[in-house]
Design a protein around this motif. Structure first.
Motif, PDB file in Angstrom:
ATOM      1  N   HIS A 217       0.814  -1.218   0.000  1.00  0.00           N
ATOM      2  CA  HIS A 217       0.000   0.000   0.000  1.00  0.00           C
ATOM      3  C   HIS A 217       0.847   1.268   0.000  1.00  0.00           C
ATOM      4  N   VAL A 218       0.189   2.365  -0.292  1.00  0.00           N
ATOM      5  CA  VAL A 218       0.711   3.697  -0.015  1.00  0.00           C
ATOM      6  C   VAL A 218      -0.254   4.361   0.957  1.00  0.00           C
ATOM      7  N   VAL A 219       0.258   5.301   1.728  1.00  0.00           N
ATOM      8  CA  VAL A 219      -0.568   6.049   2.674  1.00  0.00           C
ATOM      9  C   VAL A 219      -1.007   7.343   1.996  1.00  0.00           C
ATOM     10  N   VAL A 220      -2.313   7.562   1.937  1.00  0.00           N
ATOM     11  CA  VAL A 220      -2.849   8.778   1.330  1.00  0.00           C
ATOM     12  C   VAL A 220      -3.234   9.741   2.450  1.00  0.00           C
ATOM     13  N   ASP A 221      -2.548  10.856   2.481  1.00  0.00           N
ATOM     14  CA  ASP A 221      -2.764  11.868   3.520  1.00  0.00           C
ATOM     15  C   ASP A 221      -3.610  13.005   2.949  1.00  0.00           C
ATOM     16  N   GLY A 222      -4.290  13.724   3.846  1.00  0.00           N
ATOM     17  CA  GLY A 222      -5.067  14.880   3.425  1.00  0.00           C
ATOM     18  C   GLY A 222      -6.537  14.591   3.200  1.00  0.00           C
ATOM     19  N   VAL A 223      -6.988  13.362   3.502  1.00  0.00           N
ATOM     20  CA  VAL A 223      -8.406  13.039   3.344  1.00  0.00           C
ATOM     21  C   VAL A 223      -9.132  13.360   4.638  1.00  0.00           C
ATOM     22  N   GLU A 224     -10.447  13.306   4.601  1.00  0.00           N
ATOM     23  CA  GLU A 224     -11.269  13.721   5.743  1.00  0.00           C
ATOM     24  C   GLU A 224     -10.985  12.884   6.979  1.00  0.00           C
ATOM     25  N   GLU A 225     -10.693  11.592   6.795  1.00  0.00           N
ATOM     26  CA  GLU A 225     -10.430  10.714   7.935  1.00  0.00           C
ATOM     27  C   GLU A 225      -9.022  10.902   8.496  1.00  0.00           C
ATOM     28  N   GLY A 226      -8.214  11.735   7.862  1.00  0.00           N
ATOM     29  CA  GLY A 226      -6.836  11.947   8.294  1.00  0.00           C
ATOM     30  C   GLY A 226      -5.873  11.266   7.337  1.00  0.00           C
ATOM     31  N   PHE A 227      -6.064   9.974   7.126  1.00  0.00           N
ATOM     32  CA  PHE A 227      -5.260   9.247   6.154  1.00  0.00           C
ATOM     33  C   PHE A 227      -6.018   7.990   5.762  1.00  0.00           C
ATOM     34  N   ALA A 228      -5.598   7.387   4.666  1.00  0.00           N
ATOM     35  CA  ALA A 228      -6.200   6.141   4.204  1.00  0.00           C
ATOM     36  C   ALA A 228      -5.116   5.280   3.581  1.00  0.00           C
ATOM     37  N   LEU A 229      -5.241   3.966   3.727  1.00  0.00           N
ATOM     38  CA  LEU A 229      -4.322   3.029   3.097  1.00  0.00           C
ATOM     39  C   LEU A 229      -4.921   2.591   1.768  1.00  0.00           C
ATOM     40  N   VAL A 230      -4.186   2.813   0.718  1.00  0.00           N
ATOM     41  CA  VAL A 230      -4.648   2.444  -0.621  1.00  0.00           C
ATOM     42  C   VAL A 230      -3.803   1.277  -1.106  1.00  0.00           C
ATOM     43  N   ASP A 231      -4.440   0.139  -1.281  1.00  0.00           N
ATOM     44  CA  ASP A 231      -3.740  -1.076  -1.692  1.00  0.00           C
ATOM     45  C   ASP A 231      -3.361  -0.982  -3.164  1.00  0.00           C
ATOM     46  N   VAL A 232      -2.087  -1.209  -3.457  1.00  0.00           N
ATOM     47  CA  VAL A 232      -1.603  -1.167  -4.838  1.00  0.00           C
ATOM     48  C   VAL A 232      -1.319  -2.585  -5.299  1.00  0.00           C
ATOM     49  N   ILE A 233      -0.149  -3.116  -4.963  1.00  0.00           N
ATOM     50  CA  ILE A 233       0.210  -4.496  -5.280  1.00  0.00           C
ATOM     51  C   ILE A 233       1.456  -4.840  -4.478  1.00  0.00           C
ATOM     52  N   SER A 234       1.581  -6.080  -4.031  1.00  0.00           N
ATOM     53  CA  SER A 234       2.680  -6.453  -3.153  1.00  0.00           C
ATOM     54  C   SER A 234       3.975  -6.731  -3.913  1.00  0.00           C
ATOM     55  N   ASP A 235       3.876  -7.211  -5.154  1.00  0.00           N
ATOM     56  CA  ASP A 235       5.083  -7.506  -5.920  1.00  0.00           C
ATOM     57  C   ASP A 235       5.896  -6.226  -6.128  1.00  0.00           C
ATOM     58  N   PRO A 236       7.160  -6.181  -5.662  1.00  0.00           N
ATOM     59  CA  PRO A 236       7.941  -4.935  -5.727  1.00  0.00           C
ATOM     60  C   PRO A 236       8.090  -4.376  -7.135  1.00  0.00           C
ATOM     61  N   GLU A 237       8.330  -5.246  -8.116  1.00  0.00           N
ATOM     62  CA  GLU A 237       8.534  -4.764  -9.474  1.00  0.00           C
ATOM     63  C   GLU A 237       7.237  -4.207 -10.059  1.00  0.00           C
ATOM     64  N   LYS A 238       6.125  -4.931  -9.856  1.00  0.00           N
ATOM     65  CA  LYS A 238       4.839  -4.455 -10.370  1.00  0.00           C
ATOM     66  C   LYS A 238       4.401  -3.200  -9.631  1.00  0.00           C
ATOM     67  N   PHE A 239       4.739  -3.103  -8.338  1.00  0.00           N
ATOM     68  CA  PHE A 239       4.405  -1.901  -7.562  1.00  0.00           C
ATOM     69  C   PHE A 239       5.080  -0.687  -8.185  1.00  0.00           C
ATOM     70  N   SER A 240       6.379  -0.788  -8.461  1.00  0.00           N
ATOM     71  CA  SER A 240       7.117   0.356  -8.997  1.00  0.00           C
ATOM     72  C   SER A 240       6.645   0.737 -10.393  1.00  0.00           C
ATOM     73  N   GLN A 241       6.049  -0.225 -11.129  1.00  0.00           N
ATOM     74  CA  GLN A 241       5.592   0.044 -12.486  1.00  0.00           C
ATOM     75  C   GLN A 241       4.121   0.455 -12.555  1.00  0.00           C
ATOM     76  N   THR A 242       3.493   0.616 -11.404  1.00  0.00           N
ATOM     77  CA  THR A 242       2.121   1.133 -11.376  1.00  0.00           C
ATOM     78  C   THR A 242       2.116   2.572 -11.871  1.00  0.00           C
ATOM     79  N   THR A 243       1.216   2.899 -12.772  1.00  0.00           N
ATOM     80  CA  THR A 243       1.174   4.252 -13.318  1.00  0.00           C
ATOM     81  C   THR A 243       0.439   5.197 -12.371  1.00  0.00           C
ATOM     82  N   ILE A 244       0.672   6.482 -12.557  1.00  0.00           N
ATOM     83  CA  ILE A 244      -0.004   7.491 -11.736  1.00  0.00           C
ATOM     84  C   ILE A 244      -1.515   7.440 -11.982  1.00  0.00           C
TER      85      ILE A 244
END
Length: 572
Positions: A217-244
């Motif tokens: 995951h990445v931590v998303v800050d600035g939301v109403e709840e304070g922060f949220a965990l957004v699940d991306v992908i656990s594989d390190p290579e696929k994580f780094s290749q996730t597009t914006i």
């Protein structure tokens, strides 16, 4: 005194009046891991992040010379920050150095003690903590304290009442092991940690790397709840290749209703706005282009969103580099505070030395001056400032930033970057974000205030006062209004670019965006706002400049250098 971001910080000693007994003063952390597990308030990704923090704290203790054994690692002795984003090991009251000749039997909770610690005249080392860490994994991921079954059981072919065999520690907790999430290597890691043989238990570095592989995951800050965990992908290579674009989509799926128009969603990380595509190559940007890693904090800024102030964290003193710091140690004096009494300093990428305490204070002072870039203040042999920019990842490591400091730093850098690179500002009344769609019109509308007041509320983009003239006018009607970038342009120092003296700051001739140039290389710059490419010398468009002087990327123009600007093109 020791300092590590995953060890509770020792602040000092207090002697109460009429008492000779000292009281240790530690940093305040409001929640224990036990209380969070009992309330079932932790998501699985947060649990992995907590286990990783505990592993990092144990690595620090075990790499001390001599090695420090905690000896009582349980969920009760793991504390969490108020936002749950950082875990710290506490209660080192029964910890011992491995060099101690007298080690007590079962110093902590016997249910998480390995067999070698339960013997009379016990002999054990740091692998005791590894065993306790295996029990902690079971507690955190199953939500139940792993109470072991009987230590002995009768032999199948028992001939006497004394015929018993010892049950392996792993088997004594098999009920909880079977309840673990079915992910690769997790069960194997726990079984290795709970091995009866200390030599077969992994080092904490190995355990840490395995746990880190489960984080997705990445931590998303600035939301109403304070922060949220957004699940991306656990594989390190696929994580780094996730597009914006993919990250934005996942954020909107995780936080429904965050923004009505996805085009108004801005993401910031390390003072940079995350663009969907690369302007030059037209290719989609990926997470690794911005050096975003797992558990990184990405800030959300969107139109109509309430801006939450991040509190300034207390200054942590007496930080000390761990032995496993990946930066290079040096004996050179601290370039920020030459009289610092710190015994360990590291060499930054520019070659100058720093220590964590003065570096933290220096960077905080830059943030307070609304600066989002960290440059080296060292005086070189030529008598000039070094001024080489340090990347935030390097600063975070060299300054030993705590999680609270990291959140504050990234939040302030995001705010500064937002003000420089995007047409979003706070409404002066309600502090929600307002966006100026037309870069040439300083009249901005706040929808939140307009709804509440019952009429269209507009304010000036420059002086932040209520707009007094017609919205189509380019003057707000406030007599004291002045464009905030004018002084910056008028006071810009001269630099040498392509052999010509030129101010180091210019306003884009199309939209008025202030751009500061590094006087090395090509004279053409790309405006970060309107994407207009123009010549920094003559202020003509790139095409017109090259038409008058072909092949002049690194040479002077056909026309004279434009004089220092005294007005903002879009504001006049």
């Amino acid at each position: 005194m020791q300092h590590h971001p995953n060890i509770v910080n020792f602040l000092g000693v207090y002697y109460a009046p009429h008492s000779t007994l000292p009281t240790l003063v530690m940093e305040y952390l409001p929640r224990t891991l036990t209380s969070c597990l009992e309330s079932n308030s932790l998501k699985i990704q947060m649990k992995y992040a907590i286990l990783l923090d505990v592993a990092k704290g144990l690595i620090y203790l075990h790499q001390k010379n001599p090695c420090v054994i905690h000896r009582d690692l349980t969920a009760n002795n793991v504390l969490l920050t108020h936002n749950l984003l950082q875990a710290k090991i506490s209660d080192l009251g029964v910890s011992r150095k491995w060099a101690d000749t007298m080690l007590t039997k079962a110093p902590g909770n016997t249910m998480v003690m390995p067999p070698e610690a339960l013997k009379d005249n016990p002999v054990y080392d740091h692998k005791l903590d590894v065993f306790s860490y295996g029990c902690l994994i079971l507690h955190v991921l199953t939500g139940q304290f792993p109470r072991p079954t009987n230590q002995f059981k009768p032999k199948p072919s028992r001939k006497s009442a004394d015929d018993y065999i010892k049950v392996p520690e792993c088997n004594r907790r098999s009920y909880y092991i079977e309840k673990l999430p079915q992910v690769s290597d997790l069960t194997s890691l726990v079984k290795q940690c709970l091995s009866d043989d200390p030599t077969k238990r992994p080092e904490m570095k190995i355990a840490s790397s395995i746990i880190e592989g489960f984080i997705s995951h990445v931590v998303v800050d600035g939301v109403e709840e304070g922060f949220a965990l957004v699940d991306v992908i656990s594989d390190p290579e696929k994580f780094s290749q996730t597009t914006i674009k993919q990250l934005k989509k996942k954020i909107l799926e995780t936080i429904p209703g965050l923004v009505q128009n996805p085009q108004h969603l801005n993401l910031l990380f390390n003072e940079k706005i995350l663009d969907d595509t690369n302007y030059w190559t037209k290719e989609e940007n990926m997470l690794h282009h911005y050096k975003i890693q797992k558990h990184s904090i990405v800030t959300v800024r969107c139109y109509g969103q309430k801006n939450k102030r991040v509190p300034v964290p207390p200054l942590v003193e007496n930080k000390e580099y761990p032995t496993d710091c990946i930066l290079e140690f040096t004996d050179d004096p601290d370039c920020i505070d030459p009289y610092s009494n710190s015994t360990r300093r590291v060499k930054m990428s520019c070659g100058h030395a720093v220590e964590p305490n003065s570096l933290t204070a220096y960077c905080r002072s830059l943030l307070s001056q609304h600066k989002s870039k960290f440059t080296c203040p060292a005086i070189t042999d030529s008598g000039k400032h070094c001024n080489k920019e340090w990347e935030y990842a390097e600063v975070r490591l060299a300054a030993l930033l705590t999680e609270e400091e990291n959140i504050y730093f990234e939040s302030k850098m995001s705010e500064h970057a937002l003000s420089l690179l995007s047409d979003i500002k706070e409404c002066p009344l309600c502090r929600t974000f307002a966006e100026r769609i037309d870069a040439n019109n300083p009249c901005a509308k706040c929808h939140a205030c307009s709804t509440r007041k019952g009429y269209e509320y507009t304010f000036c983009w420059y002086c932040l006062e209520e707009w007094k003239e017609a919205p189509s006018s380019k003057k707000c009607g406030n007599p004291l209004c002045i464009h905030p970038d004018l002084l910056s342009l008028r006071d810009a120092p001269d630099v040498i670019l392509c052999g010509k003296s030129v101010p180091n700051r210019r306003a884009c001739p199309t939209c008025g965006k202030i751009v500061e140039i590094i006087p090395v290389g090509c004279k053409f710059v790309l405006c970060p706002r309107c994407k207009n490419e123009y010549c920094f010398l003559c202020l003509k468009s790139k095409n017109n400049c090259l038409k008058a002087a072909p092949q002049s990327w690194f040479k002077e123009c056909a026309e004279d250098v434009a004089s220092k600007q005294t007005y903002i093109p879009s504001a006049n």
